[in-house]
Design a protein around this motif. Structure first.
Motif, PDB file in Angstrom:
ATOM      1  N   ALA A 120      -4.629  -0.533  -4.519  1.00  0.00           N
ATOM      2  CA  ALA A 120      -4.247   0.820  -4.103  1.00  0.00           C
ATOM      3  C   ALA A 120      -3.013   1.236  -4.899  1.00  0.00           C
ATOM      4  O   ALA A 120      -2.060   0.466  -5.030  1.00  0.00           O
ATOM      5  N   VAL A 121      -3.035   2.448  -5.456  1.00  0.00           N
ATOM      6  CA  VAL A 121      -1.928   2.927  -6.295  1.00  0.00           C
ATOM      7  C   VAL A 121      -1.111   3.944  -5.495  1.00  0.00           C
ATOM      8  O   VAL A 121      -1.595   5.012  -5.141  1.00  0.00           O
ATOM      9  N   LEU A 122       0.148   3.580  -5.205  1.00  0.00           N
ATOM     10  CA  LEU A 122       1.041   4.392  -4.380  1.00  0.00           C
ATOM     11  C   LEU A 122       2.211   4.890  -5.205  1.00  0.00           C
ATOM     12  O   LEU A 122       2.461   4.404  -6.307  1.00  0.00           O
ATOM     13  N   GLY A 123       2.964   5.832  -4.648  1.00  0.00           N
ATOM     14  CA  GLY A 123       4.162   6.327  -5.329  1.00  0.00           C
ATOM     15  C   GLY A 123       4.365   7.803  -5.087  1.00  0.00           C
ATOM     16  O   GLY A 123       3.445   8.528  -4.693  1.00  0.00           O
ATOM     17  N   ASN A 124       5.583   8.262  -5.331  1.00  0.00           N
ATOM     18  CA  ASN A 124       5.930   9.665  -5.118  1.00  0.00           C
ATOM     19  C   ASN A 124       5.180  10.574  -6.100  1.00  0.00           C
ATOM     20  O   ASN A 124       4.720  10.120  -7.153  1.00  0.00           O
ATOM     21  N   VAL A 125       5.074  11.837  -5.738  1.00  0.00           N
ATOM     22  CA  VAL A 125       4.432  12.816  -6.613  1.00  0.00           C
ATOM     23  C   VAL A 125       5.177  12.841  -7.958  1.00  0.00           C
ATOM     24  O   VAL A 125       6.401  12.702  -8.014  1.00  0.00           O
ATOM     25  N   ASP A 126       4.441  12.998  -9.057  1.00  0.00           N
ATOM     26  CA  ASP A 126       4.992  13.059 -10.421  1.00  0.00           C
ATOM     27  C   ASP A 126       5.648  11.754 -10.883  1.00  0.00           C
ATOM     28  O   ASP A 126       6.469  11.759 -11.800  1.00  0.00           O
ATOM     29  N   SER A 127       5.269  10.625 -10.268  1.00  0.00           N
ATOM     30  CA  SER A 127       5.828   9.340 -10.725  1.00  0.00           C
ATOM     31  C   SER A 127       5.011   8.756 -11.872  1.00  0.00           C
ATOM     32  O   SER A 127       5.432   7.779 -12.490  1.00  0.00           O
ATOM     33  N   GLY A 128       3.839   9.333 -12.153  1.00  0.00           N
ATOM     34  CA  GLY A 128       3.033   8.887 -13.289  1.00  0.00           C
ATOM     35  C   GLY A 128       1.897   7.953 -12.919  1.00  0.00           C
ATOM     36  O   GLY A 128       1.416   7.181 -13.756  1.00  0.00           O
ATOM     37  N   LYS A 129       1.424   8.009 -11.661  1.00  0.00           N
ATOM     38  CA  LYS A 129       0.349   7.110 -11.193  1.00  0.00           C
ATOM     39  C   LYS A 129      -0.949   7.355 -11.951  1.00  0.00           C
ATOM     40  O   LYS A 129      -1.530   6.431 -12.529  1.00  0.00           O
ATOM     41  N   ILE A 216      -2.870   7.478   3.720  1.00  0.00           N
ATOM     42  CA  ILE A 216      -2.988   6.483   4.792  1.00  0.00           C
ATOM     43  C   ILE A 216      -4.440   6.059   4.957  1.00  0.00           C
ATOM     44  O   ILE A 216      -4.747   4.869   5.112  1.00  0.00           O
ATOM     45  N   PHE A 217      -5.371   7.020   4.892  1.00  0.00           N
ATOM     46  CA  PHE A 217      -6.802   6.705   5.006  1.00  0.00           C
ATOM     47  C   PHE A 217      -7.219   5.748   3.904  1.00  0.00           C
ATOM     48  O   PHE A 217      -7.963   4.786   4.131  1.00  0.00           O
ATOM     49  N   GLY A 218      -6.723   5.976   2.676  1.00  0.00           N
ATOM     50  CA  GLY A 218      -7.057   5.093   1.562  1.00  0.00           C
ATOM     51  C   GLY A 218      -6.554   3.673   1.778  1.00  0.00           C
ATOM     52  O   GLY A 218      -7.233   2.704   1.442  1.00  0.00           O
ATOM     53  N   LEU A 219      -5.357   3.541   2.383  1.00  0.00           N
ATOM     54  CA  LEU A 219      -4.775   2.219   2.624  1.00  0.00           C
ATOM     55  C   LEU A 219      -5.470   1.477   3.760  1.00  0.00           C
ATOM     56  O   LEU A 219      -5.659   0.270   3.701  1.00  0.00           O
ATOM     57  N   THR A 220      -5.839   2.201   4.811  1.00  0.00           N
ATOM     58  CA  THR A 220      -6.432   1.541   5.981  1.00  0.00           C
ATOM     59  C   THR A 220      -7.932   1.327   5.819  1.00  0.00           C
ATOM     60  O   THR A 220      -8.476   0.328   6.284  1.00  0.00           O
ATOM     61  N   SER A 221      -8.605   2.263   5.153  1.00  0.00           N
ATOM     62  CA  SER A 221     -10.060   2.239   5.117  1.00  0.00           C
ATOM     63  C   SER A 221     -10.637   1.382   3.999  1.00  0.00           C
ATOM     64  O   SER A 221     -11.625   0.674   4.198  1.00  0.00           O
ATOM     65  N   TYR A 222     -10.040   1.447   2.808  1.00  0.00           N
ATOM     66  CA  TYR A 222     -10.664   0.811   1.647  1.00  0.00           C
ATOM     67  C   TYR A 222     -10.273  -0.657   1.481  1.00  0.00           C
ATOM     68  O   TYR A 222     -10.651  -1.285   0.492  1.00  0.00           O
ATOM     69  N   CYS A 223      -9.519  -1.203   2.433  1.00  0.00           N
ATOM     70  CA  CYS A 223      -9.174  -2.643   2.443  1.00  0.00           C
ATOM     71  C   CYS A 223      -8.682  -3.133   1.082  1.00  0.00           C
ATOM     72  O   CYS A 223      -9.273  -4.050   0.503  1.00  0.00           O
ATOM     73  N   PRO A 224      -7.611  -2.538   0.511  1.00  0.00           N
ATOM     74  CA  PRO A 224      -7.145  -2.997  -0.800  1.00  0.00           C
ATOM     75  C   PRO A 224      -6.607  -4.425  -0.731  1.00  0.00           C
ATOM     76  O   PRO A 224      -6.010  -4.822   0.280  1.00  0.00           O
ATOM     77  N   ASP A 225      -6.834  -5.197  -1.800  1.00  0.00           N
ATOM     78  CA  ASP A 225      -6.280  -6.553  -1.872  1.00  0.00           C
ATOM     79  C   ASP A 225      -4.782  -6.491  -2.137  1.00  0.00           C
ATOM     80  O   ASP A 225      -4.016  -7.302  -1.620  1.00  0.00           O
ATOM     81  N   PHE A 226      -4.379  -5.526  -2.990  1.00  0.00           N
ATOM     82  CA  PHE A 226      -2.978  -5.386  -3.374  1.00  0.00           C
ATOM     83  C   PHE A 226      -2.627  -3.912  -3.454  1.00  0.00           C
ATOM     84  O   PHE A 226      -3.506  -3.059  -3.508  1.00  0.00           O
ATOM     85  N   ALA A 227      -1.327  -3.624  -3.481  1.00  0.00           N
ATOM     86  CA  ALA A 227      -0.860  -2.253  -3.669  1.00  0.00           C
ATOM     87  C   ALA A 227       0.098  -2.217  -4.857  1.00  0.00           C
ATOM     88  O   ALA A 227       0.930  -3.114  -5.027  1.00  0.00           O
ATOM     89  N   MET A 228      -0.054  -1.203  -5.705  1.00  0.00           N
ATOM     90  CA  MET A 228       0.835  -1.004  -6.853  1.00  0.00           C
ATOM     91  C   MET A 228       1.679   0.239  -6.588  1.00  0.00           C
ATOM     92  O   MET A 228       1.147   1.349  -6.512  1.00  0.00           O
ATOM     93  N   LEU A 229       2.971   0.053  -6.397  1.00  0.00           N
ATOM     94  CA  LEU A 229       3.884   1.166  -6.145  1.00  0.00           C
ATOM     95  C   LEU A 229       4.481   1.604  -7.476  1.00  0.00           C
ATOM     96  O   LEU A 229       5.169   0.832  -8.143  1.00  0.00           O
ATOM     97  N   VAL A 230       4.208   2.849  -7.873  1.00  0.00           N
ATOM     98  CA  VAL A 230       4.709   3.382  -9.142  1.00  0.00           C
ATOM     99  C   VAL A 230       5.968   4.196  -8.876  1.00  0.00           C
ATOM    100  O   VAL A 230       5.968   5.107  -8.037  1.00  0.00           O
ATOM    101  N   VAL A 231       7.040   3.849  -9.572  1.00  0.00           N
ATOM    102  CA  VAL A 231       8.334   4.525  -9.417  1.00  0.00           C
ATOM    103  C   VAL A 231       8.755   5.068 -10.773  1.00  0.00           C
ATOM    104  O   VAL A 231       8.736   4.344 -11.770  1.00  0.00           O
ATOM    105  N   SER A 232       9.117   6.347 -10.830  1.00  0.00           N
ATOM    106  CA  SER A 232       9.554   6.948 -12.092  1.00  0.00           C
ATOM    107  C   SER A 232      10.971   6.478 -12.423  1.00  0.00           C
ATOM    108  O   SER A 232      11.863   6.540 -11.577  1.00  0.00           O
TER     109      SER A 232
END
Length: 549
Positions: A120-129, A216-232
């Motif tokens: 799952a790819v997370l991060g603030n808007v415009d962080s470059g995800k 939140i739906f993407g995190l709870t529903s799609y059962c990701p193995d890992f999460a990648m937090l992108v920070v600008s």
């Protein structure tokens, strides 16, 4: 100090040397490798020059080459390829330099049963995800104005604003030799799936706060193995960054961090952002061990330790324009092992079939198609299942006509795998997100009322009976009313309690122990389902009808 302790826990296969083994010994070693590959779902890491007790003894250059040659023969016998991850000299008193080598063994899977990891790819808007994903999956660097992300957007307004508002899926493959397989050579998705032994499926989630429910739906529903937090790198920890980090931690999804846009900043600015991240990760609420990845050796270590210890948090500093350190990220994705081993997957496959419905489509000449994850069991073409619960709590019969994984046809779907299932003539209007498709033999527990042990993360005033929140449990997203707060009149931020919730629109299929997340405006809380009050599959109970009235 903590990192040194964790490094000693490496679960690799130790071999001191493999020089000219007898035929009997060779057959024994090849059989052992085959078993190790099955246990690791097609992957295993061998350490040559390391004693059985983990002591770094090392081998001479000649002995190391001979051992690697034997390892290559063993891999060839079991239908696998080897990739040397790293070689290094060990401190030894001997005059001759001694080395150890770490080798990745990867088997070419049969019948499209490649190793599939979801990130799952997370991060603030415009962080470059989306730009980062475009560069990784398309194989071309960005032009600095967002060209790389255009292929990922699904709606016109996303292209116009440059902001993701929906959930999209992108794939990055690695073949048995560890080489990247993506769209760079005009490949189709089908060709990538055919060539890849390991597949990374990226779930690109929205960064803007107004699309938080989608994230939140993407995190709870799609059962990701890992999460990648992108920070600008130039804006640092801003906007929804902390919130996304908190969500991943609350749902116990292992997280690693990518600091993007380093080409826009001076080195001091990048270092300041990394230090800021390290401070947050080390805080008592996080208790993480940050590991800044600056070399290929760091990337190998990070990948191996990340899956074994939830406290390790790798940090990458990359640029989607200059390509800086993107190769380290690819090394990390290539080596990172699955969280579950083959034994756990086998146990899930023994259970009755349960498929969670996350997406619903109508495809011309195909009919109704549902997308989601097979939670347990095995699903085959032609399988007879039941889907529900409907608004009245019923389950309806259907037939699975065909299955696709990562846009390629697949005959058998196994527990833990995501796919789309074609249902032919089944009426789409009878389906909704949050439903489950299960074996007819299963007697699924559906309920209007359930209890959960919760922690109120934030609430401006007090949380009490009658309060309405949006509840997320797996692929379920529905408004529920607080019917009771056991043992207390009201809750404040940081307090725990057992709370009884009641769904408003329709009953849902729930399990005891499922993770729960709820929100309403600024109000947020997490918990676990502790008790269900099942209802008959035909209609709600009389007491519930009275409650409705």
């Amino acid at each position: 100090c903590d990192l040194a302790k964790i490094k000693k826990k490496r679960k690799s296969i130790y071999s001191l040397k493999l020089i000219d083994p007898t035929q009997y010994r060779f057959e024994h070693l090849a059989t052992q490798m085959k078993w190790r590959l099955q246990e690791g779902r097609g992957e295993a890491v061998y350490q040559i020059g390391v004693d059985d007790n983990g002591m770094l003894v090392g081998l001479s250059e000649e002995d190391l080459r001979s051992s690697l040659k034997t390892l290559g023969r063993m891999a060839e016998k079991v239908g696998a390829d080897i990739t040397i991850l790293r070689e290094r000299e060990v401190d030894h008193d001997a005059d001759i330099p001694r080395k150890i080598a770490e080798v990745l063994i990867r088997k070419v899977p049969d019948d499209q049963q490649f190793l599939d990891l979801r990130v799952a790819v997370l991060g603030n808007v415009d962080s470059g995800k989306s730009t980062l994903l475009g560069v990784l999956t398309q194989g071309e660097l960005d032009n600095g104005r967002g060209r790389a992300r255009l292929n990922l957007f699904r709606h016109l307004h996303e292209i116009q604003t440059g902001r993701t508002s929906s959930i999209s899926f992108e794939i990055l493959g690695f073949n048995s030799k560890g080489e990247v397989v993506n769209y760079s050579e005009s490949r189709t998705a089908e060709e990538i799936c055919e060539s890849a032994s390991k597949m990374i499926t990226f779930i690109d989630l929205a960064g803007h706060h107004k699309y938080l429910k989608t994230t939140i739906f993407g995190l709870t529903s799609y059962c990701p193995d890992f999460a990648m937090l992108v920070v600008s790198a130039n804006t640092g920890i801003a906007g929804t960054t902390r919130e996304h980090l908190g969500l991943a931690m609350a749902l116990k999804v292992p997280i690693f961090i990518v600091v993007s846009k380093v080409d826009l900043c001076k080195r001091e600015t990048v270092e300041r952002t990394v230090r800021q991240l390290e401070r947050i990760l080390k805080q008592p609420g996080c208790n993480k061990v940050p590991l800044v990845v600056s070399t290929a050796d760091d990337a190998v270590t990070a990948a191996q330790q990340f899956a074994q210890s939830p406290s390790i948090t790798p940090i990458f500093t990359v640029s989607s324009v200059s390509g800086e350190s993107l190769n380290l990220l690819k090394v990390f994705f290539n080596i990172i092992p699955p969280l579950s081993n083959s034994k756990e997957q086998e146990e899930l496959m023994q259970q009755l079939t349960e498929f969670q419905v996350d997406e619903i489509y109508t495809v011309p000449d195909v009919g109704t198609v549902v997308g989601g994850t097979l939670y347990s069991g095995i699903c085959r073409e032609g399988e007879q299942l039941v889907v529900g619960p409907t608004d009245s709590g019923q389950f309806l019969k259907l037939t699975v006509c065909s299955i696709q994984r990562n846009r390629s046809a697949c005959r058998v779907l196994r527990a833990g795998q995501a796919a789309t299932l074609a249902l032919d003539t089944f009426d789409r209007s009878l389906l909704r997100k949050g439903m489950v498709m299960v074996s007819p033999e299963m007697n699924p527990t559906i309920c209007w009322l359930f209890e959960a042990e919760i922690v109120l993360l934030f609430h401006a005033k007090t949380f009490h009976k009658g309060f309405q929140v949006t509840v997320h449990v797996g692929n379920i997203r529905q408004t529920a009313t607080v019917k009771a707060v056991h043992g207390k009149e009201e809750l404040r931020t940081g307090e725990k309690a057992v709370v009884c919730f009641k769904f408003i629109k329709h009953p849902e299929y729930l399990k005891v122990g499922a993770k729960l997340l709820f929100r309403e405006g600024a109000t947020k809380g997490i918990g676990q389902v502790t008790k269900l009050q099942p209802v008959s599959q035909s209609q709600p109970s009389q007491s519930e009808e009275e409650d409705e009235a």
